[in-house]
Each structure stands twice: as C-alpha cells, then as structure tokens.
Design a protein around this motif. Structure first.
Motif, short mmCIF file in Angstrom:
data_model
loop_
_atom_site.label_atom_id
_atom_site.label_comp_id
_atom_site.label_asym_id
_atom_site.label_seq_id
_atom_site.Cartn_x
_atom_site.Cartn_y
_atom_site.Cartn_z
N LEU A 268 0.86 -1.18 0.00
CA LEU A 268 0.00 0.00 0.00
C LEU A 268 0.90 1.23 0.00
CD1 LEU A 268 -2.56 -1.06 2.78
CD2 LEU A 268 -2.51 -1.71 0.37
N ASP A 269 0.52 2.23 -0.78
CA ASP A 269 1.34 3.44 -0.87
C ASP A 269 0.69 4.63 -0.17
OD1 ASP A 269 3.58 2.54 -2.74
OD2 ASP A 269 1.79 1.96 -3.86
N TYR A 270 -0.61 4.79 -0.36
CA TYR A 270 -1.33 5.94 0.20
C TYR A 270 -2.64 5.44 0.81
CZ TYR A 270 1.47 8.07 -3.59
OH TYR A 270 2.47 8.42 -4.46
N CYS A 271 -3.07 6.13 1.86
CA CYS A 271 -4.37 5.81 2.44
C CYS A 271 -5.05 7.10 2.91
CB CYS A 271 -4.24 4.84 3.61
SG CYS A 271 -5.83 4.44 4.38
N ILE A 272 -6.33 7.23 2.59
CA ILE A 272 -7.16 8.31 3.12
C ILE A 272 -8.23 7.67 4.00
CG2 ILE A 272 -8.79 10.15 2.59
CD1 ILE A 272 -7.33 10.58 -0.03
N VAL A 273 -8.26 8.06 5.26
CA VAL A 273 -9.27 7.60 6.20
C VAL A 273 -10.34 8.70 6.28
CG1 VAL A 273 -9.72 6.74 8.53
CG2 VAL A 273 -7.46 6.40 7.48
N GLN B 257 2.12 6.37 3.96
CA GLN B 257 1.50 7.69 3.93
C GLN B 257 0.01 7.54 4.20
OE1 GLN B 257 2.85 10.54 0.89
NE2 GLN B 257 4.27 8.97 0.14
N VAL B 258 -0.42 8.02 5.37
CA VAL B 258 -1.81 7.92 5.81
C VAL B 258 -2.27 9.30 6.28
CG1 VAL B 258 -3.43 6.85 7.43
CG2 VAL B 258 -1.46 5.54 6.57
N ILE B 259 -3.38 9.76 5.76
CA ILE B 259 -3.98 10.98 6.27
C ILE B 259 -5.47 10.73 6.51
CG2 ILE B 259 -2.30 12.49 5.10
CD1 ILE B 259 -5.84 12.77 3.99
#
Length: 388
Positions: free
Chosen positions: A167-172, A348-350
C-alpha cells in the motif's frame, strides 16, 4: 438528488450500531463490483460479536507503465456507528435520514457514512473520466471501529501484511474538519497507552494506623513525582506527551477503615518522541524508587503515526485548495483512529472528512453544502495522484 447524498442516506438508514454492519458493506461491495473491483469479505470475532470487514481492490490497467510501478491508494473507513442515546431526545428518527435547515440528520451522517458515500462516488467519477488511470484503488471498510477495534481494520491489515500486499497511500474518512470541509486534516495521531496500577497496603482500623499500612499515603509521593514529569517536549507535529489519571478507587466506603489497596487507572497520549517501552520503564522506576508494593497491567491501545509532507499531503492540500480555496491545517490532535493500524503497513496515511462538531451527539448531522465538496476533494486527490 446528487449521487453522494443518495448513497449517504441509504447507508444512514441502516441501523449499524457497532459491531453490526446491517448490510452496509454488501451494499458497497455490490456497487464496486461493476467497476472492476474484486471484493473480499473478511469476517472476524465470536458469533456474539461478529465483525464484517471488506477488502476491495481494482487493479489499474498497465497504462504504459510497469504494473509494479503503479501506486496503490486505499480509502478506509467504518460502517458501524455509536449507539443513538435516548431516542426521545432526537428531533427525528436517527436511522431515517432527514433534511432540515440545510442539514442532513441521522446517526453516522458525519461519522462517517457520508465520507464512505463520497469515496464511492468519487471513484465512480474518476473511472468514468479516466478508465485507465494509473492507480490501483482499494477500499478497506470495517464494522468494528467504534467498538473494541480488535476484529476490524487490524485484522485486515494483518492479512494484507502476511500476503505482502503493498500500500502506498491511504485516506481515512474520519470527520477531521472544524468549520468547513477541508479546513483541517490529520496527518498523524498520538499513541495511547493505558495502565491499571494496584498499590497494596494493609487494611486496618483508622484509629490504629500503626497496625496498618495506608496504600494511598504510600502512593502520594510517587503520584506527585509522576504528575511533575516532563515525558517529552513533542516536536513540530505533536504536542508533548500527556499523562493523565482517569480513576482512583480505594477503601470500602466506611470512614473508619484504612484500605488494603488502591487502584489507579491512567493513560498516556504520546508523541513519536516517546515509545511505549520508555514510558513503561520510567513509570515503574518511580514506583520502585518509592518502595511501593504494586501490580501494574499495561494496555497499548495504539502506536502514534505521522505522515510528513510528501506526495499524499501535497495531493490532498492541492485538492482542497482547488475545490474550496482553503489552505488546510495539518493536525495530529484528537483521539485515535484506525489509521494507527494502517500506518503499520502503509507509509503515507492521512485523515480527511467533514466537520466533526456533531459526531457522537444527539441529532448528529452534516451540512448539505459540505457533501459534494467532500466528494470532489476525494476525486481531485485521485486525479492529482494519477497525474504525478
């Protein structure tokens, strides 16, 4: 009715009080399948507390790139909601989405069924406009975020880690905004570490203190020292680590008995400047220094995580500014979220969602004016990352 609002209302209408999903995940999975998503339902937990999780991924077309070079972005969230509280205090049925005074009312309207609806519609719009966008897009949804959070996102993350899924990016989709959608995002969260301390003494008659040992008195000097400690100074993204006592219980209720023990519950909210191990060692060093007879049980609720400005933060900031004109504020305040689990397998998680003023309250709601901008921001983030 705009597609995002319609889907949000369909989700709100399902009484998915944690850990129930009430069919929300099946609804989302059915909507994603025609777009090329491969759905995997991952159930976990005992029959009395069964948790439903969804991992759904749409592989990108090669689009002239080596498949290994294509990035994966995950939209993560929860379908479960907190209990309603007294129904008679609601202005309308919490599971009958209701428009009133420019707002959409219902349990989960802000936390976080509208975010999930916005995720789905944003992805639908991107795929229509750019069917060969060079992005792997995935959804990670759970019905165990508002509850113990032991059979939800963490279980899926462990499955993905065991598979070697990258996984590279995550938006919660947590509700992070204050006044307007996009004015604040979370680029990290503090860790949480709890302790249950039992200090032992000798029970006795209060008139004969020489025949007893008061554990509250024994604990008091150590308490004073723990309260005064500077655990760390925080950093550019985190405030200093905080140690707070939440409960103290000692005694039998009688005023003439020295208690035989005192029990103290406390919690650290800690920054990336400290580790659970260092905090545990410092607490126990103080207790031992004061010669206390004690037992101490630790519970690590979650590690801190931090996403420093980079590809994802830049894409999100640009999307928010393009849609709303706002210069978003980066923040690590507030409680914990499932981002703490995802950050263990994703660099990278935001967190980005609507205003949070009404979450967990009677008459939870979202302003209608916030719904379409939220969906558009998510779509713009996808477009920005696809173009990077």
């Amino acid at each position: 009715m705009p597609a995002t609002r319609l889907l949000a209302e369909q989700l709100i209408a399902r009484p998915s009080v944690t850990p129930l999903d009430a069919g929300c995940i099946e609804m989302i999975a059915a909507r994603l399948a025609p777009l090329g998503f491969v759905n995997e339902i991952i159930d976990s937990g005992p029959d009395t507390f069964r948790v439903r999780n969804l991992w759904s991924k749409r592989p990108a077309a090669h689009a002239g790139q080596a498949r290994a070079a294509i990035k994966t972005i995950v939209f993560a969230g929860h379908t479960d909601v907190v209990p309603t509280g007294p129904l008679e205090q609601w202005s309308s049925d919490p599971f009958a989405p209701t428009e009133r005074d420019g707002k959409l009312y219902g349990r989960g309207a802000s936390d976080m069924k509208t975010s999930i609806a916005a995720f789905v519609v944003a992805v639908e719009e991107l795929i229509v406009a750019q069917p060969n966008a060079p992005l792997h897009i995935a959804f990670l949804l759970t019905s165990d975020e508002e509850g113990p959070a032991v059979d939800g996102t963490v279980v899926v993350c462990n499955v993905l880690k065991a598979r070697g899924e990258r996984l590279d990016y995550c938006i919660v989709g947590e509700p992070t905004s204050v006044e307007r959608t996009g004015d604040m995002i979370k680029n990290g969260r503090r860790g949480t570490l709890s302790g249950k301390l039992t200090v032992k003494g000798i029970q006795g008659h209060i008139a004969y203190p020489h025949l007893a040992r008061n554990p509250i008195h024994d604990l008091a000097p150590a308490f004073a020292e723990l309260v005064a400690i500077e655990w760390d100074r925080g950093n550019a993204f985190f405030p200093p680590t905080s140690w707070q006592v939440s409960n103290i219980h000692g005694g039998t209720g009688a005023s003439n008995i020295i208690p035989g023990s005192v029990v103290v519950d406390f919690n650290f909210r800690f920054s990336t400047e400290s580790t659970p191990e260092s905090l545990q060692q410092r607490v126990e060093a103080v207790l031992q220094k004061h010669g206390l007879e004690y037992e101490l049980k630790w519970t690590l609720g979650g590690l801190p995580f931090l996403t420093t400005p980079g590809d994802l933060v830049t894409a999100v900031q640009a999307a928010i500014h393009a849609e709303t004109g706002l210069e978003t504020e980066l923040s690590t305040t507030g409680g914990t979220s499932d981002g703490r689990f995802i950050a263990q397998i994703c660099p990278q998680v935001i967190e980005l969602g609507p205003p949070n003023a009404s979450i967990h309250k009677i008459d939870e709601h979202i302003a209608l004016a916030d719904i379409e901008p939220l969906k558009n921001i998510y779509r713009r983030v996808l477009e920005n990352l696809a173009a990077a």
